[in-house]
Design a protein around this motif. Sequence first.
Motif, PDB file in Angstrom:
ATOM      1  N   VAL A  70       0.872  -1.181   0.000  1.00  0.00           N
ATOM      2  CA  VAL A  70       0.000   0.000   0.000  1.00  0.00           C
ATOM      3  C   VAL A  70       0.907   1.229   0.000  1.00  0.00           C
ATOM      4  O   VAL A  70       1.513   1.554   1.029  1.00  0.00           O
ATOM      5  N   PRO A  71       1.068   1.904  -1.141  1.00  0.00           N
ATOM      6  CA  PRO A  71       1.910   3.110  -1.140  1.00  0.00           C
ATOM      7  C   PRO A  71       1.243   4.209  -0.308  1.00  0.00           C
ATOM      8  O   PRO A  71       0.022   4.310  -0.283  1.00  0.00           O
ATOM      9  N   GLN A  72       2.067   4.995   0.360  1.00  0.00           N
ATOM     10  CA  GLN A  72       1.509   6.076   1.185  1.00  0.00           C
ATOM     11  C   GLN A  72       2.405   7.305   1.142  1.00  0.00           C
ATOM     12  O   GLN A  72       3.620   7.201   1.259  1.00  0.00           O
ATOM     13  N   GLY A  73       1.770   8.473   0.928  1.00  0.00           N
ATOM     14  CA  GLY A  73       2.493   9.740   0.972  1.00  0.00           C
ATOM     15  C   GLY A  73       2.210  10.416   2.305  1.00  0.00           C
ATOM     16  O   GLY A  73       2.645   9.955   3.358  1.00  0.00           O
ATOM     17  N   GLY A  74       1.445  11.504   2.250  1.00  0.00           N
ATOM     18  CA  GLY A  74       1.150  12.248   3.483  1.00  0.00           C
ATOM     19  C   GLY A  74      -0.025  11.700   4.258  1.00  0.00           C
ATOM     20  O   GLY A  74      -0.345  12.194   5.346  1.00  0.00           O
ATOM     21  N   ASN A  75      -0.709  10.697   3.717  1.00  0.00           N
ATOM     22  CA  ASN A  75      -1.873  10.072   4.356  1.00  0.00           C
ATOM     23  C   ASN A  75      -2.992  11.081   4.645  1.00  0.00           C
ATOM     24  O   ASN A  75      -3.632  11.016   5.683  1.00  0.00           O
ATOM     25  N   THR A  76      -3.200  11.998   3.715  1.00  0.00           N
ATOM     26  CA  THR A  76      -4.316  12.945   3.874  1.00  0.00           C
ATOM     27  C   THR A  76      -5.475  12.613   2.926  1.00  0.00           C
ATOM     28  O   THR A  76      -6.443  13.362   2.854  1.00  0.00           O
ATOM     29  N   GLY A  77      -5.350  11.523   2.193  1.00  0.00           N
ATOM     30  CA  GLY A  77      -6.400  11.134   1.240  1.00  0.00           C
ATOM     31  C   GLY A  77      -7.723  10.924   1.962  1.00  0.00           C
ATOM     32  O   GLY A  77      -7.759  10.545   3.139  1.00  0.00           O
TER      33      GLY A  77
END
Length: 471
Positions: A70-77
Amino acid sequence: MAESAAPLMTSLQAIVGDFHVITSAVDTAPYVTDWRERYRGQARAVVRPGSTAEVAAVARVCAEHGVPIVPQGGNTGLCGGATPHAGGDEIVMQLSRLNRVRDIDTENATMTVEAGVPLAAVQHAAAEAGLLLPLSLAAEGSCAIGGNLSTNAGGTAVLRYGNARELVLGLEIVLADGRVWDGLRGLRKDNTGYDLKQLFLGSEGTLGIITAAVLKLFPRPQTSATAWVAVKDVAAAVRLLGVVRQALGDRLTGFELISADCVTLTRAQFRALPDPLPGHHWYVLLQADDASANSPLLAQVEAALADCLSDELARDAVIAQSEAQAAELWNLREHISEAQKREGPNMKHDISLPVSRIAAFLARAKEALDTALPGVRYVVFGHLGDGNLHYNLSAPVGVPSSTFIEQTSRANRIVYDLVAELGGSFSAEHGVGQMKRTEMERYKAPIELELMRRMKRALDPHGILNPGKVL
Ligand SMILES: Cc1cc2nc3c(=O)[nH]c(=O)nc-3n(C[C@H](O)[C@H](O)[C@H](O)COP(=O)(O)OP(=O)(O)OC[C@H]3O[C@@H](n4cnc5c(N)ncnc54)[C@H](O)[C@@H]3O)c2cc1C
């Protein structure tokens, strides 16, 4: 799938270092819950690679072990796209260590950035080079550019500059089997076959992992005008949009609609925020920018608004007299989502419609929802210039939010069926994630779904990348 000789965790630790493989429940907690705290999952580990080579090596090991990523950036999605499922068999690949601005080419007006750089830092780096990265959204301090591109984020300047996908010239991608595609080209013209980067933009981590991108930059505005306008109703706001566009052309950067209930709710949570023009039902926040320092922009905005006031489209207007005042007005707009979160669970609908149908949608949706959910409170705001509304519903006064949101499916049917009837989309800018997969099945044409599934199978035949999201 063939099991690799070395155990998964040992291999992952060998690639990124022990410190960057997080497994304890306490430490993984922030990464397995989404921003709204609507989804809670579990993961074998949160893995934090520090380079493209490490991302590729982790992907290879996961492919060998058949372990989903599960790719994750800032987790604000806002659709649960970056949250792992409850089964606990996935790893979260957290990309914030890919945090370098690799290059800024001022003559070409491009920058090459790694996926984990926070959007605000990308904007800042562009500004330091005397240029503008126009992607802007309320979560910009926390979200990462890789997440923005994977969700094809919109935000407050789409009217002028387009969505995230329109700001991208090249991508570097790690594929599901760990191979790297270096497509970091800074070309505005390149007709050499299929435009592969478009597949990855907006695919929410289901087709490839974005590790870096070449972004388009623009001249920095030297003159700006920000106005808060009280309008007669939403139909008047739409007509105001036409008048202001005609007057300003593409110098109109943003055109936001905000209901009075949003202002009340936001100020109840953030008391220091202003109430610029109390006593009206609907407001528009508009932003215009010009690259010239000697622009008559302010006078033109004033003239356009004066016309709208005399035509009674607008009831009253405030034009910011300083950068600080402009920032205050935007602050009010940008705190709405956070204020709603603080108020408790609610139903979010990130919809788009032809701008010409927005007033009809609002009238018809209200009629249907008032009957189905008596007392429901409407928290309506959004990027009116793009036809994008955040059509959010809160519990009636006295009804606990937790009880109210049990009615989500019912409300969704009413809202999305009407959106479909009026030629709109059930997801304008937030994506699909795990939240809107049912809507994909219901509203997308079977042939469109079939083509998407074929693409997924072609790029990720073993279902390693973010399974159970989008499709
Ligand atoms: C207060 C607030 C305001 C917001 N306003 C807006 C707005 O105006 N416009 C808008 O469009 N959105 C808005 N959002 C939603 C959100 O900020 C955007 O969707 C943002 O683009 C997500 O970026 P992120 O780095 O947080 O991604 P994440 O939440 O970490 O991930 C989002 C999706 O992208 C995937 N992903 C992340 N990084 C990568 C990568 N490098 N490669 C492949 N896949 C990846 C994830 O798996 C997931 O599916 C808002 C959110 C909040 C909380």
